[in-house]
Design an enzyme around this catalytic site. Structure first.
Site, PDB file in Angstrom:
ATOM      1  N   HIS A 146     -18.509 -28.080  -0.646  1.00 63.28           N
ATOM      2  CA  HIS A 146     -17.777 -26.811  -0.607  1.00 63.28           C
ATOM      3  C   HIS A 146     -17.178 -26.582   0.781  1.00 63.28           C
ATOM      4  O   HIS A 146     -15.998 -26.247   0.912  1.00 63.28           O
ATOM      5  CB  HIS A 146     -18.747 -25.684  -0.985  1.00 63.28           C
ATOM      6  CG  HIS A 146     -18.166 -24.318  -1.001  1.00 63.28           C
ATOM      7  ND1 HIS A 146     -17.915 -23.643  -2.169  1.00 63.28           N
ATOM      8  CD2 HIS A 146     -17.796 -23.477   0.008  1.00 63.28           C
ATOM      9  CE1 HIS A 146     -17.412 -22.445  -1.881  1.00 63.28           C
ATOM     10  NE2 HIS A 146     -17.339 -22.326  -0.558  1.00 63.28           N
ATOM     11  N   GLU A 147     -17.995 -26.778   1.827  1.00 62.72           N
ATOM     12  CA  GLU A 147     -17.511 -26.542   3.191  1.00 62.72           C
ATOM     13  C   GLU A 147     -16.485 -27.596   3.615  1.00 62.72           C
ATOM     14  O   GLU A 147     -15.491 -27.260   4.268  1.00 62.72           O
ATOM     15  CB  GLU A 147     -18.678 -26.470   4.178  1.00 62.72           C
ATOM     16  CG  GLU A 147     -19.695 -25.379   3.880  1.00 62.72           C
ATOM     17  CD  GLU A 147     -19.126 -23.996   3.616  1.00 62.72           C
ATOM     18  OE1 GLU A 147     -18.048 -23.657   4.162  1.00 62.72           O
ATOM     19  OE2 GLU A 147     -19.751 -23.247   2.844  1.00 62.72           O
ATOM     20  N   HIS A 150     -13.207 -26.590   2.175  1.00 64.79           N
ATOM     21  CA  HIS A 150     -12.551 -25.517   2.934  1.00 64.79           C
ATOM     22  C   HIS A 150     -11.694 -26.097   4.056  1.00 64.79           C
ATOM     23  O   HIS A 150     -10.574 -25.649   4.287  1.00 64.79           O
ATOM     24  CB  HIS A 150     -13.581 -24.562   3.547  1.00 64.79           C
ATOM     25  CG  HIS A 150     -13.930 -23.414   2.677  1.00 64.79           C
ATOM     26  ND1 HIS A 150     -12.995 -22.520   2.189  1.00 64.79           N
ATOM     27  CD2 HIS A 150     -15.130 -22.980   2.215  1.00 64.79           C
ATOM     28  CE1 HIS A 150     -13.596 -21.602   1.462  1.00 64.79           C
ATOM     29  NE2 HIS A 150     -14.906 -21.856   1.457  1.00 64.79           N
TER      30      HIS A 150
END
Length: 187
Positions: A146-147, A150
């Site tokens: 997820h990070e 980003h």
């Protein structure tokens, strides 16, 4: 043994970038300056993540387009993983994909079943430039992916298709934080 300060304890809580903010939808720049401003950014990111009750936070979520993220996330066995990565690269995953609930501090209050690899390995460096390799499984693997997403300008709803995507975007348009944010409808 020296006591180390809790990450974020001297940091400032920064404003959160929300879905539709351009900084969330553009790839972040490689960090080249490893000076005090990078350490301050990481400290502020921890403070911001904790204030928002998150388990991970990328720099562009606080409006800074640099390749940095922080995390304080359990895995599926409730083992706590705490740290940060500068210039991270997702270098390894397994073939097992699991759809699980996922949310994001930049889309507060919205959650959707999102497919992610069940194991992920990220390599990068610390704020001091020391190499770091982080391996995660289950929920922590989800956090790492997820990070990293980003930092590539991708939010988790970009992985959704069909009715899941439509439902998440409808919820985003109706969310209290989206009022007056025309960009949310077009994302």
């Amino acid at each position: 043994m020296r006591n180390r300060p809790i990450p974020g304890s001297s940091g400032l809580v920064r404003a959160m970038s929300l879905l539709g903010d351009p900084v969330l939808h553009a790839p972040c720049e490689t960090v080249t300056d490893f000076g005090p401003s990078l350490k301050r950014l990481v400290e502020d990111m921890f403070a911001t993540m904790y204030a928002a009750n998150g388990v991970g936070l990328a720099a562009n979520q606080v409006g800074v387009g640099l390749r940095v993220f922080v995390f304080d996330c359990p895995d599926d066995e409730d083992v706590r993983h705490l740290g940060h990565v500068v210039n991270p690269r997702l270098v390894e995953t397994d073939d097992v994909v699991v759809r699980g609930p996922e949310g994001c501090l930049s889309l507060p209050g919205i959650e959707a079943g999102t497919p992610r690899f069940d194991r992920a390995v990220v390599e990068g460096v610390t704020t001091d430039g020391a190499p770091v390799r982080i391996e995660g499984t289950g929920f922590f693997a989800r956090c790492l992916q997820h990070e990293c997403d980003h930092l590539e300008g991708t939010v988790y709803v970009d992985h959704l298709t069909g009715w899941r995507h439509a439902k998440a975007m409808r919820a985003a348009r109706k969310a209290p934080w989206a009022r007056g944010r025309e960009a949310v409808g077009g994302v």
